[in-house]
Design an enzyme around this catalytic site. Structure first.
Site, mmCIF file in Angstrom:
data_model
loop_
_atom_site.group_PDB
_atom_site.id
_atom_site.type_symbol
_atom_site.label_atom_id
_atom_site.label_comp_id
_atom_site.label_asym_id
_atom_site.label_seq_id
_atom_site.Cartn_x
_atom_site.Cartn_y
_atom_site.Cartn_z
ATOM 1 N N LYS A 105 0.833 -1.203 0.000
ATOM 2 C CA LYS A 105 0.000 0.000 0.000
ATOM 3 C C LYS A 105 0.880 1.270 0.000
ATOM 4 C CE LYS A 105 -2.234 -1.571 3.682
ATOM 5 N NZ LYS A 105 -1.648 -2.930 3.743
ATOM 6 N N THR A 106 1.873 1.289 0.897
ATOM 7 C CA THR A 106 2.763 2.457 0.952
ATOM 8 C C THR A 106 3.507 2.610 -0.368
ATOM 9 O OG1 THR A 106 3.091 1.869 3.272
ATOM 10 C CG2 THR A 106 4.564 3.541 2.357
ATOM 11 N N ASP A 150 -1.280 6.210 6.757
ATOM 12 C CA ASP A 150 -1.367 4.780 7.048
ATOM 13 C C ASP A 150 -2.292 4.569 8.241
ATOM 14 O OD1 ASP A 150 -0.827 2.149 6.675
ATOM 15 O OD2 ASP A 150 1.221 2.195 7.434
ATOM 16 N N THR A 199 -5.825 -1.732 7.234
ATOM 17 C CA THR A 199 -5.988 -3.181 7.246
ATOM 18 C C THR A 199 -7.448 -3.521 7.560
ATOM 19 O OG1 THR A 199 -5.270 -3.058 9.532
ATOM 20 C CG2 THR A 199 -3.626 -3.766 7.930
ATOM 21 N N ARG A 258 6.484 -8.162 1.433
ATOM 22 C CA ARG A 258 7.416 -7.761 2.497
ATOM 23 C C ARG A 258 8.070 -8.984 3.117
ATOM 24 N NH1 ARG A 258 4.644 -4.367 6.516
ATOM 25 N NH2 ARG A 258 5.298 -2.630 5.217
#
Ligand code: ADP
Length: 390
Positions: A105-106, A150, A199, A258
């Site tokens: 997302k980032t 975020d 989330t 990640r």
């Protein structure tokens, strides 16, 4: 593109203090929430209004949509939005991205700013406690800037209310004075794009959710996509990763880039110390076994959740809070981090009466499911890997 960040590790991403002492050291290395990523997440900057930062290993993070693997439908939607906005010489519509941590997302917010040729300012909702924190960010935005928030579901109510006119009319309403003499002054701010990440899309208030022009979900990555991601990272890190080694790491990465990059680093260390540095399937598998990552990518915590649910609660239904207390895990972490992947592979179900372990998970952990569970009709195929042929 400049990256400005006030991102700091949010409190609920910290490990709960009640963690069982017997937890292996390797576990924290596999926890998808542990941040910062070894050199690949954004470094923490100070102050809610942002500080210039230098990402020590930002090369690994894709810089453009073409380098961003997977999420084909989402990329197509965004490519159209970018082209249309550029054509009209307008900023992009506000965008809400939701999905489990570590799915990109980032990275997408940074790419959007890069593609639009603007700056990205990064912050996280818990850093916007006071109204002046968000006001400071908003007044400093340049036209077209991307403001990335975020964990946007954790915004304080006052901050959220300041965002409404900012998102809709590019206006900052400031209250001057108190009580009956209070007046509202409006300041124009630059037209910007808010990218919110969460989330838990369901935890967002309806008025905030409604102000996003685009609401997009990120899905877990498949093995091919993850293999492509680790091969790209290996090339950047100058690691000799063979295709079968990449596939092995990908299979054990819980569909999460990640984690895939993190596992690659651990396997790289192992290959360097125990072998000649080259990573093939056998070496990747041996290294990941050592780090308690099983062939399906389940780590110590996943297996503990399943084992406790089976041994103490007969496989469920068991309530989330009860399970959290029994395992010493944080309920929110179970819900946001562990459950999504276990459900994705068909090992876990959320039912109105509680969480239930499926027959496939019983078998994966070496238990024989009771007849009632074994007879359960499951819509998902058993995701266990086929038996290895010699
Ligand atoms: P999130 O914000 O969803 O928690 P990030 O955007 O921080 O996740 O992504 C975590 C890391 O995973 C990034 O630093 C990047 O290296 C990698 N990554 C994420 N998505 C992709 C992708 N689609 N292609 C390649 N690498 C990715």
């Amino acid at each position: 593109m400049a990256i400005i960040s006030s991102k700091s590790p949010p409190p609920d991403r910290d490990r709960p203090p009640s963690k069982p002492a017997s937890k292996p050291a390797s576990e924290s290395l596999l926890d998808p929430l542990v941040q910062p990523e070894d050199g690949e997440t954004l470094p923490t900057a100070t102050g809610a209004t942002g500080t210039n930062l230098q990402d020590p290993d930002g090369r690994i993070r894709p810089q453009c949509l073409a380098d961003y693997a997977g999420q084909r439908a989402l990329k197509e939607v965004l490519a159209i939005a970018i082209a249309a906005a550029q054509h009209r010489q307008e900023p992009l519509d506000h965008l809400l991205l939701y999905g489990p941590p570590g799915l990109g997302k980032t990275t997408l917010a940074l790419i959007l700013a890069a593609e639009m040729g603007t700056q990205c300012k990064i912050t996280t909702a818990p850093a916007l406690e006071r109204p002046r924190d968000i006001a400071g960010l908003l007044v400093n935005l340049q036209p077209g800037d991307v403001l990335f928030i975020d964990e946007i579901h954790r915004l304080p109510r006052m901050t959220e209310e300041i965002l409404y006119p900012a998102m809709e009319d590019f206006r900052l309403d400031i209250t001057i004075g108190k009580g009956q003499t209070a007046r509202i002054r409006s300041l124009p701010i630059a037209r910007f794009t808010l990218v919110g990440a969460t989330t838990r899309a369901g935890a967002l208030s309806a008025p905030l959710r409604d102000r996003f022009g685009l609401v997009q979900r990120l899905r877990f990555y498949d093995v091919e996509e993850l293999a492509a991601i680790v091969l790209r990272t290996a090339a950047i890190l100058k690691v000799d990763l063979q295709a079968d080694g990449a596939a092995e790491i990908a299979r054990r990465s819980r569909g999460t880039p990640r984690l895939a990059n993190r596992l690659l680093r651990r396997v790289r260390d192992y290959a360097q110390v125990r072998h000649d540095g080259t990573i093939n399937q056998a070496i990747a598998a041996a290294a990941l076994e050592l780090f308690s990552v099983d062939p399906l990518g389940l780590d110590w915590t996943d297996r503990r959740l399943l084992t406790v649910a089976i041994e103490a609660f007969g496989g469920g239904p068991v309530g989330l809070e009860t399970l959290a207390a029994a395992t010493g895990e944080d309920a929110q972490t179970i819900e946001e981090v562990y459950e999504p992947y276990l459900m994705q592979i068909g090992y876990w179900q959320r039912t109105p009466r509680g969480r239930v372990v499926t027959a496939a998970a019983w078998r994966h952990l070496g238990y024989e499911p009771p007849p009632a569970i074994a007879a359960q009709l499951t819509l998902l195929p058993d995701p266990s890997p086929p038996p290895q042929t010699p």
